[in-house]
Design an enzyme around this catalytic site. Structure first.
Site, PDB file in Angstrom:
ATOM      1  N   SER A  27       0.828  -1.213   0.000  1.00 57.79           N
ATOM      2  CA  SER A  27       0.000   0.000   0.000  1.00 57.79           C
ATOM      3  C   SER A  27       0.866   1.270   0.000  1.00 57.79           C
ATOM      4  CB  SER A  27      -0.985   0.005   1.174  1.00 57.79           C
ATOM      5  OG  SER A  27      -0.329   0.251   2.388  1.00 57.79           O
ATOM      6  N   ASN A 121      13.416   4.340   4.317  1.00 55.44           N
ATOM      7  CA  ASN A 121      12.520   3.316   4.865  1.00 55.44           C
ATOM      8  C   ASN A 121      11.367   4.018   5.565  1.00 55.44           C
ATOM      9  OD1 ASN A 121      11.608   0.714   5.754  1.00 55.44           O
ATOM     10  ND2 ASN A 121      12.450   1.161   7.780  1.00 55.44           N
ATOM     11  N   HIS A 123       8.600   3.349   8.697  1.00 58.18           N
ATOM     12  CA  HIS A 123       8.367   2.476   9.851  1.00 58.18           C
ATOM     13  C   HIS A 123       7.150   2.999  10.609  1.00 58.18           C
ATOM     14  CE1 HIS A 123       9.340  -0.462  12.863  1.00 58.18           C
ATOM     15  NE2 HIS A 123       9.159   0.458  13.781  1.00 58.18           N
ATOM     16  N   ASP A 155      20.490   3.097   7.696  1.00 54.75           N
ATOM     17  CA  ASP A 155      21.904   2.825   7.980  1.00 54.75           C
ATOM     18  C   ASP A 155      22.024   1.361   8.391  1.00 54.75           C
ATOM     19  OD1 ASP A 155      21.148   2.646  10.609  1.00 54.75           O
ATOM     20  OD2 ASP A 155      22.069   4.529  11.233  1.00 54.75           O
ATOM     21  N   GLU A 156      23.170   0.997   8.953  1.00 55.44           N
ATOM     22  CA  GLU A 156      23.399  -0.443   9.182  1.00 55.44           C
ATOM     23  C   GLU A 156      22.657  -0.989  10.395  1.00 55.44           C
ATOM     24  OE1 GLU A 156      26.913   1.961  10.697  1.00 55.44           O
ATOM     25  OE2 GLU A 156      25.577   1.960   8.966  1.00 55.44           O
TER      26      GLU A 156
HETATM   27  C1  GAR Z   1       3.852  -0.585   6.705  1.00 56.71           C
HETATM   28  O1  GAR Z   1       3.074  -0.333   7.837  1.00 56.71           O
HETATM   29  C2  GAR Z   1       5.305  -0.215   6.959  1.00 56.71           C
HETATM   30  O2  GAR Z   1       5.447   0.924   7.759  1.00 56.71           O
HETATM   31  C3  GAR Z   1       5.792  -1.439   7.669  1.00 56.71           C
HETATM   32  O3  GAR Z   1       5.228  -2.502   6.956  1.00 56.71           O
HETATM   33  C4  GAR Z   1       3.970  -2.094   6.440  1.00 56.71           C
HETATM   34  C5  GAR Z   1       3.943  -2.403   4.960  1.00 56.71           C
HETATM   35  O4  GAR Z   1       2.668  -2.141   4.452  1.00 56.71           O
HETATM   36  N1  GAR Z   1       7.223  -1.501   7.686  1.00 56.71           N
HETATM   37  C6  GAR Z   1       7.932  -1.924   8.738  1.00 56.71           C
HETATM   38  O5  GAR Z   1       7.435  -2.312   9.768  1.00 56.71           O
HETATM   39  C7  GAR Z   1       9.444  -1.841   8.545  1.00 56.71           C
HETATM   40  N2  GAR Z   1      10.131  -1.996   9.781  1.00 56.71           N
HETATM   41  P1  GAR Z   1       2.453  -1.982   2.896  1.00 56.71           P
HETATM   42  O6  GAR Z   1       3.053  -3.245   2.260  1.00 56.71           O
HETATM   43  O7  GAR Z   1       0.969  -1.920   2.736  1.00 56.71           O
HETATM   44  O8  GAR Z   1       3.158  -0.727   2.456  1.00 56.71           O
END
Ligand code: GAR
Length: 217
Positions: A27, A121, A123, A155-156
């Site tokens: 999404s 990224n 989060h 970052d790492e």
């Molecule tokens: C989202 O909520 C994103 O923030 C999270 O995965 C979901 C992906 O949803 N990411 C993490 O948790 C990364 N650490 P999507 O596939 O519908 O974009």
């Protein structure tokens, strides 16, 4: 004087090519694609959508939109080997900026070095709170009254790089972890295109982990 047909071609600025990495629903990728289609990200195009999971719905959605897609399954492969293939694929598609959009996999140091300050990224928490999996549930279970999402450079370390922007979401009395996650997701869909626009503009500097916008004169 108007340019003649034989005169020099007008300079068309190259667009920044995004490489979107996802593992699932997609999404956030679709929110970015919609922002581009709406002209909100004028100098940006999607060069590649890549998944490490076969059958990821986000990959099918990208295919339907006519975008270049790739599936490089990571399960059971050494991280360095898989990442090397992903880097090659991103380069083949001339990707300038890598956007992790629900890419549930840590990147190797080699990957990060291949795209210095060019990996973002998203989060679903107000970092540095609740890195890792199920961030929305972690925030809910902790009893937070404010939750949110973060777009940051990668970052790492896990969910750790310089923050580009955050959006907050109040935790309501009648919320459960799912309703909260849904409202955070709405904010993610606004945050990611805005963060990409900021980074692509180049009008910023980073000082002591702080993203500082540089206003245009
Ligand atoms: C989202 O909520 C994103 O923030 C999270 O995965 C979901 C992906 O949803 N990411 C993490 O948790 C990364 N650490 P999507 O596939 O519908 O974009």
């Amino acid at each position: 004087m108007s340019a003649s047909a034989s005169g020099p071609a007008p300079h068309v600025p190259e667009k920044t090519r995004l490489g979107i990495l996802l593992s699932g629903r997609g999404s956030n990728f679709l929110a970015i694609a919609r922002a581009i289609a709406a002209g909100q990200l004028a100098n940006v195009e999607i060069g590649l959508v890549l998944s490490n999971v076969a059958g990821a719905p986000g990959l099918a959605a990208a295919h339907e939109l006519g975008l270049a897609t790739a599936c490089l399954v990571s399960r059971g492969r050494p991280r360095a080997e898989h990442d090397a293939d992903v880097i090659t694929c991103l380069r083949q598609h001339r990707v300038d900026l890598v956007c992790l959009a629900g890419y549930m996999r840590l990147l190797s140091a080699d990957f990060i070095a291949a795209f210095p300050d060019r990996i973002l990224n998203i989060h679903p928490s107000l970092l540095p709170a609740f890195p890792g999996l199920d961030a929305q549930m972690q925030a809910f279970d902790y009893g937070c009254t404010v939750a949110g999402c973060t777009v940051h450079f990668v970052d790492e370390h896990l969910d750790h790089g310089v923050i580009v922007l955050q959006r907050t979401v109040p935790v309501l009395d009648h919320d459960d972890a799912h309703t909260l996650a849904a409202r955070i997701l709405e904010q993610e869909h606004l945050a990611y295109p805005e963060a990409i626009a900021r980074v692509v503009s180049g009008d910023y500097r980073i000082e002591a982990r702080r993203y500082i916008p540089i206003p245009r004169p």
